[in-house]
Structures are given as C-alpha cells and as structure tokens.
Motif scaffolding. Structure first.
Motif, PDB file in Angstrom:
ATOM      1  N   ALA A   5       0.859  -1.192   0.000  1.00  0.00           N
ATOM      2  CA  ALA A   5       0.000   0.000   0.000  1.00  0.00           C
ATOM      3  C   ALA A   5       0.895   1.242   0.000  1.00  0.00           C
ATOM      4  O   ALA A   5       1.856   1.319   0.761  1.00  0.00           O
ATOM      5  CB  ALA A   5      -0.900  -0.018   1.230  1.00  0.00           C
ATOM      6  N   PRO A   6       0.620   2.212  -0.870  1.00  0.00           N
ATOM      7  CA  PRO A   6       1.505   3.369  -1.026  1.00  0.00           C
ATOM      8  C   PRO A   6       1.344   4.372   0.114  1.00  0.00           C
ATOM      9  O   PRO A   6       0.350   4.361   0.830  1.00  0.00           O
ATOM     10  CB  PRO A   6       1.041   3.981  -2.346  1.00  0.00           C
ATOM     11  CG  PRO A   6      -0.420   3.638  -2.405  1.00  0.00           C
ATOM     12  CD  PRO A   6      -0.558   2.286  -1.755  1.00  0.00           C
ATOM     13  N   PHE A   7       2.331   5.236   0.263  1.00  0.00           N
ATOM     14  CA  PHE A   7       2.247   6.307   1.245  1.00  0.00           C
ATOM     15  C   PHE A   7       1.293   7.401   0.758  1.00  0.00           C
ATOM     16  O   PHE A   7       0.958   7.474  -0.428  1.00  0.00           O
ATOM     17  CB  PHE A   7       3.641   6.895   1.513  1.00  0.00           C
ATOM     18  CG  PHE A   7       4.582   5.912   2.148  1.00  0.00           C
ATOM     19  CD1 PHE A   7       4.153   5.045   3.144  1.00  0.00           C
ATOM     20  CD2 PHE A   7       5.914   5.843   1.755  1.00  0.00           C
ATOM     21  CE1 PHE A   7       5.023   4.123   3.736  1.00  0.00           C
ATOM     22  CE2 PHE A   7       6.794   4.932   2.338  1.00  0.00           C
ATOM     23  CZ  PHE A   7       6.342   4.076   3.321  1.00  0.00           C
ATOM     24  N   ALA A   8       0.862   8.250   1.702  1.00  0.00           N
ATOM     25  CA  ALA A   8      -0.062   9.343   1.370  1.00  0.00           C
ATOM     26  C   ALA A   8       0.585  10.289   0.359  1.00  0.00           C
ATOM     27  O   ALA A   8       1.804  10.481   0.353  1.00  0.00           O
ATOM     28  CB  ALA A   8      -0.456  10.095   2.638  1.00  0.00           C
ATOM     29  N   ARG A   9      -0.250  10.899  -0.468  1.00  0.00           N
ATOM     30  CA  ARG A   9       0.252  11.683  -1.610  1.00  0.00           C
ATOM     31  C   ARG A   9       1.057  12.911  -1.204  1.00  0.00           C
ATOM     32  O   ARG A   9       1.971  13.317  -1.918  1.00  0.00           O
ATOM     33  CB  ARG A   9      -0.921  12.107  -2.508  1.00  0.00           C
ATOM     34  CG  ARG A   9      -1.439  10.978  -3.394  1.00  0.00           C
ATOM     35  CD  ARG A   9      -2.495  11.466  -4.374  1.00  0.00           C
ATOM     36  NE  ARG A   9      -3.704  11.909  -3.707  1.00  0.00           N
ATOM     37  CZ  ARG A   9      -4.727  11.107  -3.389  1.00  0.00           C
ATOM     38  NH1 ARG A   9      -4.689   9.830  -3.686  1.00  0.00           N
ATOM     39  NH2 ARG A   9      -5.790  11.604  -2.783  1.00  0.00           N
ATOM     40  N   TRP A  10       0.713  13.523  -0.042  1.00  0.00           N
ATOM     41  CA  TRP A  10       1.431  14.756   0.325  1.00  0.00           C
ATOM     42  C   TRP A  10       2.923  14.499   0.501  1.00  0.00           C
ATOM     43  O   TRP A  10       3.726  15.413   0.363  1.00  0.00           O
ATOM     44  CB  TRP A  10       0.833  15.387   1.582  1.00  0.00           C
ATOM     45  CG  TRP A  10       1.068  14.605   2.846  1.00  0.00           C
ATOM     46  CD1 TRP A  10       0.257  13.653   3.387  1.00  0.00           C
ATOM     47  CD2 TRP A  10       2.196  14.707   3.717  1.00  0.00           C
ATOM     48  NE1 TRP A  10       0.815  13.143   4.538  1.00  0.00           N
ATOM     49  CE2 TRP A  10       1.994  13.785   4.766  1.00  0.00           C
ATOM     50  CE3 TRP A  10       3.361  15.491   3.727  1.00  0.00           C
ATOM     51  CZ2 TRP A  10       2.912  13.616   5.813  1.00  0.00           C
ATOM     52  CZ3 TRP A  10       4.275  15.327   4.768  1.00  0.00           C
ATOM     53  CH2 TRP A  10       4.039  14.398   5.796  1.00  0.00           C
ATOM     54  N   LEU A  11       3.293  13.229   0.759  1.00  0.00           N
ATOM     55  CA  LEU A  11       4.710  12.915   0.945  1.00  0.00           C
ATOM     56  C   LEU A  11       5.509  12.993  -0.357  1.00  0.00           C
ATOM     57  O   LEU A  11       6.740  13.034  -0.330  1.00  0.00           O
ATOM     58  CB  LEU A  11       4.868  11.520   1.556  1.00  0.00           C
ATOM     59  CG  LEU A  11       4.621  11.454   3.066  1.00  0.00           C
ATOM     60  CD1 LEU A  11       4.301  10.029   3.485  1.00  0.00           C
ATOM     61  CD2 LEU A  11       5.839  11.961   3.824  1.00  0.00           C
ATOM     62  N   THR A  14       8.019  16.757  -0.636  1.00  0.00           N
ATOM     63  CA  THR A  14       8.700  17.118   0.603  1.00  0.00           C
ATOM     64  C   THR A  14      10.134  17.502   0.298  1.00  0.00           C
ATOM     65  O   THR A  14      10.637  17.287  -0.794  1.00  0.00           O
ATOM     66  CB  THR A  14       8.718  15.939   1.599  1.00  0.00           C
ATOM     67  OG1 THR A  14       9.373  14.837   0.967  1.00  0.00           O
ATOM     68  CG2 THR A  14       7.332  15.549   2.008  1.00  0.00           C
ATOM     69  N   ASN A  15      10.764  18.121   1.284  1.00  0.00           N
ATOM     70  CA  ASN A  15      12.178  18.439   1.126  1.00  0.00           C
ATOM     71  C   ASN A  15      12.908  17.919   2.361  1.00  0.00           C
ATOM     72  O   ASN A  15      12.319  17.695   3.414  1.00  0.00           O
ATOM     73  CB  ASN A  15      12.377  19.950   1.001  1.00  0.00           C
ATOM     74  CG  ASN A  15      12.067  20.652   2.300  1.00  0.00           C
ATOM     75  OD1 ASN A  15      12.835  20.563   3.259  1.00  0.00           O
ATOM     76  ND2 ASN A  15      10.927  21.334   2.372  1.00  0.00           N
ATOM     77  N   ASP A 131       5.925  22.875   6.220  1.00  0.00           N
ATOM     78  CA  ASP A 131       5.981  21.424   6.490  1.00  0.00           C
ATOM     79  C   ASP A 131       4.800  20.965   7.340  1.00  0.00           C
ATOM     80  O   ASP A 131       4.205  19.917   7.082  1.00  0.00           O
ATOM     81  CB  ASP A 131       7.274  21.070   7.236  1.00  0.00           C
ATOM     82  CG  ASP A 131       8.486  21.052   6.328  1.00  0.00           C
ATOM     83  OD1 ASP A 131       8.311  20.947   5.102  1.00  0.00           O
ATOM     84  OD2 ASP A 131       9.611  21.147   6.851  1.00  0.00           O
ATOM     85  N   ALA A 132       4.487  21.745   8.373  1.00  0.00           N
ATOM     86  CA  ALA A 132       3.434  21.338   9.307  1.00  0.00           C
ATOM     87  C   ALA A 132       2.083  21.210   8.602  1.00  0.00           C
ATOM     88  O   ALA A 132       1.261  20.378   8.985  1.00  0.00           O
ATOM     89  CB  ALA A 132       3.332  22.346  10.458  1.00  0.00           C
ATOM     90  N   PRO A 135       0.363  17.956   5.224  1.00  0.00           N
ATOM     91  CA  PRO A 135      -0.630  16.867   5.231  1.00  0.00           C
ATOM     92  C   PRO A 135      -2.074  17.359   5.077  1.00  0.00           C
ATOM     93  O   PRO A 135      -2.951  16.570   4.751  1.00  0.00           O
ATOM     94  CB  PRO A 135      -0.436  16.211   6.616  1.00  0.00           C
ATOM     95  CG  PRO A 135       0.965  16.568   7.004  1.00  0.00           C
ATOM     96  CD  PRO A 135       1.194  17.941   6.443  1.00  0.00           C
ATOM     97  N   ARG A 136      -2.324  18.662   5.277  1.00  0.00           N
ATOM     98  CA  ARG A 136      -3.679  19.214   5.107  1.00  0.00           C
ATOM     99  C   ARG A 136      -3.903  19.699   3.678  1.00  0.00           C
ATOM    100  O   ARG A 136      -4.995  20.183   3.359  1.00  0.00           O
ATOM    101  CB  ARG A 136      -3.932  20.372   6.093  1.00  0.00           C
ATOM    102  CG  ARG A 136      -3.620  20.072   7.557  1.00  0.00           C
ATOM    103  CD  ARG A 136      -4.446  18.942   8.132  1.00  0.00           C
ATOM    104  NE  ARG A 136      -5.867  19.222   8.141  1.00  0.00           N
ATOM    105  CZ  ARG A 136      -6.797  18.295   8.348  1.00  0.00           C
ATOM    106  NH1 ARG A 136      -6.448  17.040   8.549  1.00  0.00           N
ATOM    107  NH2 ARG A 136      -8.066  18.610   8.354  1.00  0.00           N
TER     108      ARG A 136
END
Lengths: 399, 399
Positions: A5-11, A14-15, A131-132, A135-136
């Motif tokens: 199962a893949p990770f969430a798309r927002w990842l 990232t930097n 960064d915070a 995920p939203r």
C-alpha cells in the motif's frame, strides 16, 4: 508479495532541508549558517538540572503522570497572567500548552484546514510552518507585506487564516511596523479570517523596545479575550529547545478545538518539561538571562553584517535586521540559483538556507537566509568568506 | 464583524470522553474505573529524579538542544538491540522515537492515509487511535477477530493498513492467539496491506509467558528488517507516562516517511525525556520494576473479577483477561444503553467507559470497559457495587 500500500500523496512533495540543517552540525569543520539554532551557552543548564530533579521528586504526579490535554493549570495561568494587559484579559481558557511551537502550527492546520482551503501567508514563509501544513494540502496566497499597495483585506478575504511572523520573520528577519500590524488585525476582524501571530523571536529585539503584539492590538477589553488573533509562543529561544514546550493563546473556542486536535496528536505535553518551564518562570529565569542573550546575539549580528559588507556587498543586497536570528540576502545577479549555491557552499565548508524552501511553491531561488546566533564572530567571518568564494564559483559556472 | 472562518469538518464528529476520563480524577470520592491509568506507586520516581538532573547536567546538548527528528541515536540503537532476534535484525534505521505511543498512531495516519482510505481495525478499537486518525477522514472496516469465519485476507484487501492490539487489546482485554497472529501476518504479506501492531501492554502478562509478536512472526532473516509490520511501543506503562516517549519499529522506508511527518508534527521529542528513558534502560530499571508491577496488577485483576462475580454476574458477561489493564463486560440485557449508564454511574460515584467510544461508527452501546490498575482492591469492590446500583437503576428506567 503484492505491491505494498503506497504512502499518502502529500509525501511526494517534501524536502530534506530541515534534516540537512540538523545533521549539518555533524560535518567536521563546516560553518553552519543554515539553521536557526541558539548558542548552547545561553541555556541556564545548572538551574534547569536542579528544576528537573525537583520536578520529579516534589511534583511526581505532574511530572510523571498523565496530565490534562491542555496543559498544567498552573502553567496556563502563569502564561495568561504574563500576557494580560489592562484591555487584554486572559485566563487559562485562552491558553493551550503545546509540544514546542511547531505543534502549535500543526494543530492550527488540523483545526482550520479542510483539503484545498487557503492560507494567506507572509512571504517568504517559515519552512517549518509549510511542512506542518503539508498533510492538510492547503492552497497558498502570498502576502508580501513590504510591497507597495499590499492589501490586507483582499489577501484575507476567503482565506481560513493568515500566517505572519511579525517580529523578525523567519526567514526575512523583517519587523512588521505597528501601522501594518493594525491593518492586519482590522482586515482579520472585517473578513473573519483568523490571524496567526507566530512569535518565537518576540523578545530578541537588539536595538529598540518591542512593538505591540497583534494579540494586544486585537484586544477589545472583553472580560475573556475572544479576538481574531491566534498567538503562538515557545520556550525554545527563551530557555532551551529540548524542553519542547510552547503555547497557543487564542479565543476559548479556538483553544477547545486545538485541545481536541492535540488529544489525537500526542495526548499531552510532558508534565516534567512543563514543570521545569513553570519553575523557571516562577524564579524569573527568562528575564534574568535575556540581557546576556541580547548582548551576545547583537554582537554576532553586527559581526556577520560587517563581514558581509566586506565580502558580499558586490554579490548580494540585504537589510541589517534589528532583531531575531537571520539576515536575508538577495542575489544581485538574477541568474544565481541559490539551490545550487547551497550545495556548492557545502563543498566550500559553509551551509546556508536557499530561498526555495521558504516559498510554498518552491520557486524562489534568488535569496539565502544566513543565521548569526550559533557561531562566534570569527567563525561567522570565515563562513562569509567561504560563501563569497562559493557564490563566485556558481556565477562563473552560470556565465 | 464578519462570520468567522469555520473549523475543519472532522471536528464536527468528536467526543469528550478522554477529557472526561482525565478530569474524572478531580471529582472527590469518585471511583474512576474509566481510564487506563497506571498506579503512580509503580513509577521509579527517585531514580528518575536522579536521571533527570544528570541528563541536563551531564548531557546538556542532548537534553536541552535541538535533537535529530528521528531521535537520539543511542536510544534508537538500544531499542533496535532490545527487539532484535536471530532472524529479526533491527538497526537504528528501523526505529523512530515518538512523543508517546499516541504520536506513533498519529504519524501512521499522516503517512498512510489519503482522505477516504480504509483502515481494517480490530473491533472494538482503541479510542485514542480513532481520535488520532479523525483528521485524515478514513473509512473503517471492522475486524472481529474472535468471530467464526473471520477472514484476514478479505479484511485487508484494499485497506491501507490493519490496526491491532494483539496483547490485551484496549478495550476488550483480548489476547490474540499465536495462530491468528500468523494468519494476520500472512494476509498482510499477501495483500500488501500494512499491519500495525500497537503494543502498550506487551509486558503485562499476569498468567503466562508472552506470545511472539507479529513483528517477530513477520521477520524473514533479512539483514535489515523490511517486513510488513509497523510496531508501536511506549515507555508509558513501563516507566511513566509523563515522559512522553514511545517508538515505531518498521521497515526503513516507513521510518523515513514517518520521520518526515514527525518533522511537521513537533520537530523532535524532548531530548531530556529521551535521555531519562535511555538511562533507565541502560540501568535495567524496566526489568527490575516489572515483577512488582505484575504482582500489583494481577492481584487487582483478581479483586475486580471477584467483585464482579459477586455483584454483576446477573447483569453482565465477561472473560477474565490474562493481562493488560481492562475487563470488557457486555450487558446481558440488550436494552441497556451504556452511554446512559456512564452518566448514571457518575451520579452514583463511579466512572466507566461506554462501548460507543471504541466503535468508529459510535453505534455499539452494549458494553463497558472497566479498568483495574489504578485502584486498590477495596476501592474496586466499592466501584463495582456502585456500578451494580447504577445498572439496576438504568434497567428500571428502560423497562
């Protein structure tokens, strides 16, 4: 085995710059001008060691047990009292204790953002805040406060909240003048947009007395503050970052919502760390150590800016900041790519932060952020010389 | 003033039960059977006070400074070594330090869930996990492991992750047998679904030796563990909850992703608290205090179950748990509404947890969770008497 199962798309977006900052301290001989780190000599370690032992021994339930989600009542009361003014009346219902200032930002995102909602963000903006909120999956609207014709009302209309660092913004080092603070508060009140005032550097004024906070300017004399500002504070620059204790000051409804969010984030902030911070406040430690911190950092600010004037004035432009931890330097030659300069700098033994990481869209590559709090004057001067060499090499390559 | 920007939609669907638990401790004379609180007498306070003072004095940079996002390397190494077996090879790259076990759950949601993704959750499920994932707006699929014909493969197909508490599940107290652990691991491997093993009670076995963890069962002898299990541990029940130190053990790719998420959650976990936990491990404190904890809680489990047999056997059915902190009691009369019973119980001076809060859909109102770790035998017996009275009153009202 099946595909996992893949990770969430927002990842995908990232930097690793913060991680690079934090680990750059490990490279031998590197001059680290990239992070926003305090000088460890400013930490009142012997007193905090004493408070730590006594917190566990004398306040065992507070220090070792489950604490209220919103924080130890005594610490909330103390912070409420510290910020109260004649027309700004705060109680513990206006205060939530957070796990560092970063968690305050994180909770703001959880509580105010549905996917695709808009943040009106002072630009350039603090990397950690961006960064915070990733995920939203928010939208960003840039607020360039120093631009002619900047329109707070237009910027905030339809946004969920506006994000600002009025005191010596990270990364720009800019101080928002009092008239503009008033205009931001008025626009928030008129539009219904929440106004986040992130204030980690609010006590680091080197040349003048502090300006009024937007929290103060938004007070209406109500018996319990119910205004539009959501203020974020932290002990990280005032005592020590390792305690991970910060706070949110806001209308009670905001505190209730962020408390619900905190319950699912980490349940509560270490009572041990809260007791240490409370004891330090009760004994006046932050006030006692502040003059020494200001003297140390003022001298370093001056040393950095003098070295930059000598070695970098043909390559960058900047304003001397009147507080905080950073100088923001914009390249004179628009062909300089500061993402590349960061890497070339590492080869030359110096680390700075490129502007791209402070742009929610990742596009700005014309500036760098230079920290002056961590290193003594002679190291700052050496770092600036290395940075000048690296910049000339980059410009030669680009030409 | 305009209408204020509204809070995020997930907040429409929250409960205040955890807050009720945490504050129920303040009501005078109340017998609190609701929370999952340890007995404070089990905390090694004098040693932790000593470690706290020494952490600040002797490891100042670790304790007070900015730490790596993923945790102090020595603590990660220590946890990796503790969990390693001949065919389960762990390094620090398999370990992330979290701010309590709760943050591990929160990070799992951030890293694995896009909005609307599916969690296959052991049912009933831990309230705190449901809270942690609410901002990610997941779908739930209930896994009733004890049901005849339970199909792990079908349950996990298409889910992002499966959530289980194999050792003395909160709230049901159930121990998942080893065959079923193997079946869950096999289904995770076959479907690609991640398998979260939340294990706060893994050392609280009162009657037998611990069963193998799913983490162990998923090991393949690879040089660095790269399996399908994401294991969550905590010092909260092993040392003291106020430290807020937990850990995630997983494949390196999961650790990298959760570290990115943690950067935006609280940057890093207090280095002071990490140093205290590390020192406690190095000195063997958890192993030394465990036999006393087991004796204390075993006697209380027995006392609670004896009191329930006397006063509640005509009203509820339950199984005596072989470990953990809870007895799960199902009402014999299906007309009993345990949400109402909780409130009636408060009027009678006893607090228990209603089953609705452990159901992601909030529907199950037929059971209660009763804690036995916080109170001595005579208080447990009094609480059970009050609970019997409250139940009879509720049944009379319903009739």
């Amino acid at each position: 085995m099946s595909r996992r199962a893949p990770f969430a798309r927002w990842l995908d977006d990232t930097n690793d710059v913060t991680q690079t900052f934090l680990s750059a301290g490990q490279i031998p001989g590197l001059v680290n001008l990239a992070g926003g780190l305090p000088d460890p000599s400013t930490w009142p370690a012997p007193e905090l060691a004493d408070f730590a032992g006594r917190a566990v021994a004398d306040h065992t339930q507070d220090a070792l047990g489950y604490s209220p989600i919103d924080g130890l009542p005594d610490l909330r009361d103390r912070i409420a009292a510290d910020y109260s003014r004649s027309d700004l009346r705060l109680t513990r219902d206006n205060v939530l204790i957070t796990t560092g200032g970063m968690q305050g930002l994180e909770l703001l995102g959880k509580v105010l953002l549905n996917s695709g909602d808009t943040i009106a963000a002072q630009s350039p903006a603090y990397l950690g805040a961006i960064d915070a909120w990733k995920p939203r999956t928010p939208q960003y609207r840039a607020m360039v406060l120093e631009q002619n014709g900047f329109d707070p009302h237009g910027s905030m209309t339809g946004a969920q909240f506006a994000y600002t660092v009025p005191n010596f913004s990270n990364p720009s080092g800019r101080l928002v003048p009092v008239d503009q603070r008033r205009a931001l508060v008025a626009a928030a009140q008129a539009t219904g947009c929440w106004l986040a005032e992130d204030d980690p550097y609010g006590h680091l004024y080197y040349d003048a007395a502090p300006l009024p906070r937007m929290l103060d300017l938004s007070a209406t004399g109500a018996p319990v503050y119910d205004g539009q500002v959501i203020y974020l504070g932290t002990f990280s620059k005032m005592l020590a970052p390792g305690l991970r204790v910060g706070w949110v000051i806001a209308a009670p409804a905001v505190i209730t919502a962020t408390t619900t969010a905190k319950q699912g984030s980490d349940m509560f902030t270490s009572g041990l760390c809260q007791r240490i911070a409370l004891q330090a406040m009760e004994q006046g430690v932050p006030d006692r150590i502040l003059p020494g911190i200001l003297d140390l950092y003022r001298a370093r600010r001056d040393a950095l800016c003098a070295a930059m004037a000598t070695d970098l004035s043909d390559l960058f432009t900047w304003e001397v900041p009147t507080g905080g931890m950073f100088v923001w330097a914009v390249a004179r030659d628009p062909s300089l790519d500061t993402d590349r300069l960061m890497k070339t700098g590492l080869d030359h033994g110096v680390c700075v932060s490129p502007s791209s990481v402070f742009d929610p869209l990742g596009r700005d590559r014309r500036a760098i952020r230079v920290n002056f709090t961590l290193n003594p004057p002679e190291v700052l001067a050496e770092g600036v010389r290395r940075l000048a060499d690296a910049t000339r090499m980059e410009l030669t390559r680009a030409a």
